[in-house]
Design a protein around this motif. Structure first.
Motif, PDB file in Angstrom:
ATOM      1  N   UNK A 101       0.830  -1.175   0.016  1.00 13.24           N
ATOM      2  CA  UNK A 101      -0.162   0.202   0.039  1.00 13.24           C
ATOM      3  C   UNK A 101       0.738   1.343  -0.108  1.00 13.24           C
ATOM      4  N   UNK A 102       1.899   1.333   0.512  1.00  8.18           N
ATOM      5  CA  UNK A 102       3.056   2.462   0.677  1.00  8.18           C
ATOM      6  C   UNK A 102       3.541   2.691  -0.593  1.00  8.18           C
ATOM      7  N   UNK A 103       3.906   1.624  -1.313  1.00  4.43           N
ATOM      8  CA  UNK A 103       4.432   1.842  -2.587  1.00  4.43           C
ATOM      9  C   UNK A 103       3.509   2.512  -3.624  1.00  4.43           C
ATOM     10  N   UNK A 104       2.276   2.274  -3.348  1.00  4.11           N
ATOM     11  CA  UNK A 104       1.351   2.766  -4.253  1.00  4.11           C
ATOM     12  C   UNK A 104       1.271   4.662  -4.445  1.00  4.11           C
ATOM     13  N   UNK A 105       1.951   5.035  -3.115  1.00  3.55           N
ATOM     14  CA  UNK A 105       1.981   6.456  -2.967  1.00  3.55           C
ATOM     15  C   UNK A 105       3.286   6.928  -3.481  1.00  3.55           C
ATOM     16  N   UNK A 106       4.450   5.926  -2.956  1.00  5.13           N
ATOM     17  CA  UNK A 106       5.986   6.472  -3.557  1.00  5.13           C
ATOM     18  C   UNK A 106       6.025   6.273  -4.891  1.00  5.13           C
ATOM     19  N   UNK A 107       5.273   5.111  -5.516  1.00  2.00           N
ATOM     20  CA  UNK A 107       5.539   5.167  -6.935  1.00  2.00           C
ATOM     21  C   UNK A 107       6.339   4.015  -7.363  1.00  2.00           C
ATOM     22  N   UNK A 108       7.034   3.417  -6.352  1.00  8.46           N
ATOM     23  CA  UNK A 108       8.380   2.595  -6.563  1.00  8.46           C
ATOM     24  C   UNK A 108       7.946   1.108  -5.972  1.00  8.46           C
ATOM     25  N   UNK A 109       7.843   0.180  -6.887  1.00  9.34           N
ATOM     26  CA  UNK A 109       7.241  -1.003  -6.631  1.00  9.34           C
ATOM     27  C   UNK A 109       8.290  -2.083  -6.636  1.00  9.34           C
ATOM     28  N   UNK A 110       9.261  -1.822  -5.955  1.00 10.03           N
ATOM     29  CA  UNK A 110      10.414  -2.946  -5.754  1.00 10.03           C
ATOM     30  C   UNK A 110       9.980  -4.202  -5.364  1.00 10.03           C
ATOM     31  N   UNK A 111       9.324  -4.155  -4.035  1.00 10.08           N
ATOM     32  CA  UNK A 111       9.115  -5.230  -3.203  1.00 10.08           C
ATOM     33  C   UNK A 111       7.870  -5.980  -4.260  1.00 10.08           C
ATOM     34  N   UNK A 112       6.876  -5.228  -4.454  1.00  5.45           N
ATOM     35  CA  UNK A 112       5.881  -5.557  -5.226  1.00  5.45           C
ATOM     36  C   UNK A 112       6.206  -6.577  -6.684  1.00  5.45           C
ATOM     37  N   UNK A 113       7.050  -6.016  -7.176  1.00  2.00           N
ATOM     38  CA  UNK A 113       7.773  -6.512  -8.433  1.00  2.00           C
ATOM     39  C   UNK A 113       8.115  -7.974  -8.090  1.00  2.00           C
ATOM     40  N   UNK A 114       9.050  -8.177  -7.107  1.00  5.78           N
ATOM     41  CA  UNK A 114       9.597  -9.401  -6.769  1.00  5.78           C
ATOM     42  C   UNK A 114       8.678 -10.395  -6.355  1.00  5.78           C
ATOM     43  N   UNK A 115       7.513 -10.030  -5.670  1.00  4.56           N
ATOM     44  CA  UNK A 115       6.367 -10.877  -5.473  1.00  4.56           C
ATOM     45  C   UNK A 115       5.612 -11.207  -6.569  1.00  4.56           C
ATOM     46  N   UNK A 116       5.477 -10.221  -7.419  1.00  9.36           N
ATOM     47  CA  UNK A 116       4.578 -10.607  -8.715  1.00  9.36           C
ATOM     48  C   UNK A 116       5.272 -11.229  -9.594  1.00  9.36           C
ATOM     49  N   UNK A 117       6.425 -11.172  -9.967  1.00  8.99           N
ATOM     50  CA  UNK A 117       7.388 -11.983 -10.901  1.00  8.99           C
ATOM     51  C   UNK A 117       8.283 -12.845 -10.333  1.00  8.99           C
ATOM     52  N   UNK A 118       8.374 -13.167  -9.204  1.00 12.24           N
ATOM     53  CA  UNK A 118       9.381 -13.878  -8.500  1.00 12.24           C
ATOM     54  C   UNK A 118       8.910 -15.272  -8.703  1.00 12.24           C
ATOM     55  N   UNK A 119      10.048 -16.067  -8.290  1.00 13.66           N
ATOM     56  CA  UNK A 119       9.831 -17.819  -8.395  1.00 13.66           C
ATOM     57  C   UNK A 119       9.915 -18.193  -6.915  1.00 13.66           C
ATOM     58  N   UNK A 120       8.807 -18.666  -6.489  1.00 11.18           N
ATOM     59  CA  UNK A 120       8.708 -19.234  -5.111  1.00 11.18           C
ATOM     60  C   UNK A 120       9.647 -20.299  -5.027  1.00 11.18           C
ATOM     61  N   UNK A 121      10.338 -20.285  -3.832  1.00  7.43           N
ATOM     62  CA  UNK A 121      11.223 -21.430  -3.469  1.00  7.43           C
ATOM     63  C   UNK A 121      11.064 -22.196  -2.192  1.00  7.43           C
ATOM     64  N   UNK A 122      10.327 -21.338  -1.519  1.00  7.61           N
ATOM     65  CA  UNK A 122       9.751 -21.744  -0.238  1.00  7.61           C
ATOM     66  C   UNK A 122       8.407 -21.311   0.100  1.00  7.61           C
ATOM     67  N   UNK A 123       7.454 -22.221   0.461  1.00 10.97           N
ATOM     68  CA  UNK A 123       6.122 -22.074   0.790  1.00 10.97           C
ATOM     69  C   UNK A 123       5.428 -22.562   1.424  1.00 10.97           C
ATOM     70  N   UNK A 124       4.613 -22.169   2.511  1.00 12.46           N
ATOM     71  CA  UNK A 124       3.911 -22.861   3.464  1.00 12.46           C
ATOM     72  C   UNK A 124       2.397 -22.531   3.256  1.00 12.46           C
ATOM     73  N   UNK A 125       1.682 -23.495   3.056  1.00 14.61           N
ATOM     74  CA  UNK A 125       0.008 -23.376   3.223  1.00 14.61           C
ATOM     75  C   UNK A 125      -0.449 -22.277   2.023  1.00 14.61           C
ATOM     76  N   UNK A 126       0.532 -22.366   0.741  1.00 13.34           N
ATOM     77  CA  UNK A 126       0.300 -21.606  -0.168  1.00 13.34           C
ATOM     78  C   UNK A 126       0.096 -20.026  -0.006  1.00 13.34           C
ATOM     79  N   UNK A 127       0.844 -19.762   0.938  1.00 10.09           N
ATOM     80  CA  UNK A 127       0.721 -18.287   1.280  1.00 10.09           C
ATOM     81  C   UNK A 127       1.573 -17.518   0.303  1.00 10.09           C
ATOM     82  N   UNK A 128       2.516 -18.256  -0.504  1.00  8.75           N
ATOM     83  CA  UNK A 128       3.361 -17.793  -1.574  1.00  8.75           C
ATOM     84  C   UNK A 128       2.420 -17.304  -2.675  1.00  8.75           C
ATOM     85  N   UNK A 129       1.498 -18.264  -2.982  1.00 12.61           N
ATOM     86  CA  UNK A 129       0.600 -18.046  -3.981  1.00 12.61           C
ATOM     87  C   UNK A 129      -0.282 -16.820  -3.662  1.00 12.61           C
ATOM     88  N   UNK A 130      -0.960 -16.735  -2.663  1.00  9.24           N
ATOM     89  CA  UNK A 130      -1.689 -15.734  -2.052  1.00  9.24           C
ATOM     90  C   UNK A 130      -1.083 -14.537  -2.251  1.00  9.24           C
TER      91      UNK A 130
END
Length: 236
Positions: A79-108
């Motif tokens: 939510x903070x990134x929507x105001x700064x305009x810099x989506x560094x973390x969002x892009x990692x999550x949106x485009x990234x490759x999941x290597x560890x995931x519990x209860x499909x939280x990574x997919x969520x």
């Protein structure tokens, strides 16, 4: 992404973040754009960590930047990134490759990140738009009268940052920092990107600050021109 990288990241997580519920690899390495200086961008969700932080490591001769969050802190960062305009973390999550995931939280998380990217930044306020126009105008005034070549370099750098932000955010697009700012500008408005590169190159070759000032005036004119008279902004 190479299988060896996935194995290395899994080993890293087991050693430094054994309680992690999610691990994602993002950045240039997943786009095959890495070079010998590239690090591994790693997003970690770990509910045992007290506060969000960035930790840097050299692990098995590879540089790793670990961005560590709890789940709630990660969504707050979105939510903070929507105001700064810099989506560094969002892009990692949106485009990234999941290597560890519990209860499909990574997919969520990935689904939420993609949705946030698609919805774009929060609407840019007229106050923020005016503030940036004023900032560019103020630097332009300095460049017009500056005779010190060293100082001119710093002013031109500020103008590049200001102009690129003005173009990108007015078009409603996400920004970036450093090389990502350049890539975002090129994607948002390739014509302006090319003009900035050409004029900066000419400036470095000739130190003709008058010519660069005229270029800034041209770009600024598309967005209402210089702003000084009657400008007002809150200082805190």
């Amino acid at each position: 992404m190479e299988e060896s990288i996935i194995e290395l990241v899994n080993q890293f997580i087991k050693r430094f973040y054994p309680n992690a519920s999610v691990g994602m690899v993002g950045g240039s390495i997943i786009h095959n754009q890495q070079n010998r200086e590239s690090d591994i961008d790693l997003l970690i969700i770990d509910e045992t960590q007290e506060s969000p932080h960035l930790s840097c490591y050299i692990f098995e001769d590879r540089k790793i930047e670990a961005f560590v969050f709890t789940e709630s802190a990660l969504y707050y960062q979105f939510e903070t990134a929507r105001y700064t305009g810099v989506p560094t973390i969002i892009k990692i999550c949106a485009e990234g490759i999941i290597v560890e995931d519990t209860d499909d939280l990574g997919g969520k998380v990935k689904k939420e990140a993609k949705s946030t990217l698609m919805n774009g930044m929060a609407m840019w306020s007229s106050e923020d738009f005016a503030k940036l126009r004023y900032k560019i105008t103020d630097q332009l005034y300095d460049l017009r009268t500056c005779k010190d070549e060293g100082e001119q370099l710093f002013i031109v750098n500020n103008l590049i940052e200001g102009l690129s932000e003005l173009v990108i955010r007015t078009d409603g697009n996400w920004m970036g920092i450093g090389k990502w700012r350049a890539r975002c500008l090129k994607e948002s408005n390739e014509e302006v990107y090319n003009k900035i590169v050409q004029n900066v190159d000419q400036f470095f070759s000739s130190h003709d600050h008058k010519r660069f000032s005229e270029f800034v005036e041209e770009i600024l004119s598309y967005y209402g021109g210089e702003l000084f008279s009657n400008h007002k902004e809150m200082l805190f």
